[in-house]
Design an enzyme around this catalytic site. Structure first.
Site, short mmCIF file in Angstrom:
data_model
loop_
_atom_site.label_atom_id
_atom_site.label_comp_id
_atom_site.label_asym_id
_atom_site.label_seq_id
_atom_site.Cartn_x
_atom_site.Cartn_y
_atom_site.Cartn_z
N ASP A 179 1.16 3.46 4.17
CA ASP A 179 2.54 4.44 4.76
C ASP A 179 3.44 3.66 5.69
O ASP A 179 2.95 3.23 6.75
CB ASP A 179 1.96 5.89 5.47
CG ASP A 179 3.07 6.36 5.71
OD1 ASP A 179 4.19 6.39 6.01
OD2 ASP A 179 2.76 7.87 5.62
N GLN A 207 2.78 5.11 1.07
CA GLN A 207 4.25 6.31 1.52
C GLN A 207 5.51 5.41 1.89
O GLN A 207 4.70 4.17 2.66
CB GLN A 207 3.03 7.15 1.55
CG GLN A 207 1.99 7.92 0.87
CD GLN A 207 1.22 8.99 1.32
OE1 GLN A 207 1.14 8.76 2.86
NE2 GLN A 207 0.82 9.86 0.86
N GLU A 219 6.78 10.75 0.98
CA GLU A 219 6.44 11.72 2.14
C GLU A 219 7.14 11.79 2.87
O GLU A 219 6.81 11.08 4.41
CB GLU A 219 4.65 11.18 2.54
CG GLU A 219 3.83 12.34 3.31
CD GLU A 219 2.79 12.19 3.74
OE1 GLU A 219 1.76 12.64 3.21
OE2 GLU A 219 2.96 11.20 4.53
N GLU A 253 -6.11 6.03 5.74
CA GLU A 253 -4.65 5.75 6.00
C GLU A 253 -4.24 5.58 7.51
O GLU A 253 -5.37 6.56 8.55
CB GLU A 253 -3.77 7.31 5.75
CG GLU A 253 -2.54 6.65 6.32
CD GLU A 253 -1.56 7.55 5.53
OE1 GLU A 253 -0.09 7.35 5.63
OE2 GLU A 253 -2.71 8.89 5.25
#
Length: 262
Positions: free
Chosen positions: A178, A204, A240, A143
């Site tokens: 993300d 995310q 998240e 990530e």
């Protein structure tokens, strides 16, 4: 239709950790994720998943000394043996919990340290992790994280993450996209989703810039959810974010999807 997983590290903090599974299920979630499971036995977590009909979407491999500021060890020279042990421990949990995604955090780099040396270690460690996970049908994800939230994090950009995955060449190594981190570092989210979807293993979300619910801030999430569907993404979307107030009270943004799935 997007499939949302509640992140139990950030959400449902009104409850003790093992009670968050029930709270997420009551609100209509069918999957959960969290940062780390290692303070609890895999059997106890699995019992909560089974009791509430939840799927474990993802968790992270051990990150080093989190309490003292470490944020992963995958790119850290001299920590290779520790990294391999961390992957082995994570896979032991994954075999019980049933998730097919495992996030490996890169770690921090200081300005005076060699990026080339860190990258070489990172590539070798990721190759090990992907090979170890392959037998269990698990995809390892990496990530890019913004350096406002984690100063000095080694991996920050989507194109760099995709290039690293391509260089390692393992079919079960992909990028955890993300949208919160990407918006802060790069923006242009829709273009990057279109460009990179084949290499994305997990998604995310959070509102930008405060990292609250995705119904506030500068990102048009309904548009992006429709695009993600159009692009054929079939995985979970991890929520998240830090709720502004109570977790359940802040789920108005998700009710059309959670209700439809229920």
């Amino acid at each position: 239709m997007p499939r949302f997983a509640a992140n139990l590290t950030m959400m449902y903090n009104e409850h003790a950790f093992l009670d968050r599974f029930a709270a997420a299920a009551r609100d209509g979630f069918e999957a959960v994720e969290f940062l780390f499971p290692y303070d609890f036995s895999a059997a106890d977590i699995k019992a909560r998943l089974d009791e509430h009909g939840l799927t474990q979407a993802l968790f992270n491999a051990p990150p080093g000394d989190w309490a003292n500021g470490e944020r992963g060890i995958a790119s850290l020279p001299g920590r290779e043996d520790e990294f391999r042990r961390s992957v082995d421990r994570a896979l032991e949990y994954a075999r019980v919990l049933g998730n097919d995604r495992l996030h490996v955090m890169a770690g921090l780099i200081k300005p005076e340290q060699s990026r080339a040396a860190h990258r070489e270690v990172y590539l070798n460690n990721l190759a090990y992790a992907a090979k170890a996970a392959r037998a269990d049908g698990i995809t390892v994800v990496i990530e890019p994280i913004n350096t406002r939230d984690i100063l000095g994090f080694f991996l920050n950009r989507q194109d760099d993450a995709q290039a690293i995955c391509a260089e390692v060449g393992a079919p079960n190594l992909k990028v955890q996209f993300d949208l919160y981190h990407c918006q802060i570092v790069e923006g242009d989210l829709a273009v990057k989703l279109k460009r990179d979807m084949a290499g994305i293993g997990h998604i995310q979300i959070a509102g930008v810039p405060e990292r609250h619910e995705p119904d506030i801030g500068e990102v048009n999430y309904p548009y992006l959810f429709a695009l993600i569907d159009e692009l054929g993404y079939a995985g979970w979307i991890g929520c998240e974010y830090r709720p502004r107030a109570g977790t359940s009270e802040g789920l108005g943004w998700a009710k059309p999807w959670l209700k439809a799935r229920a």
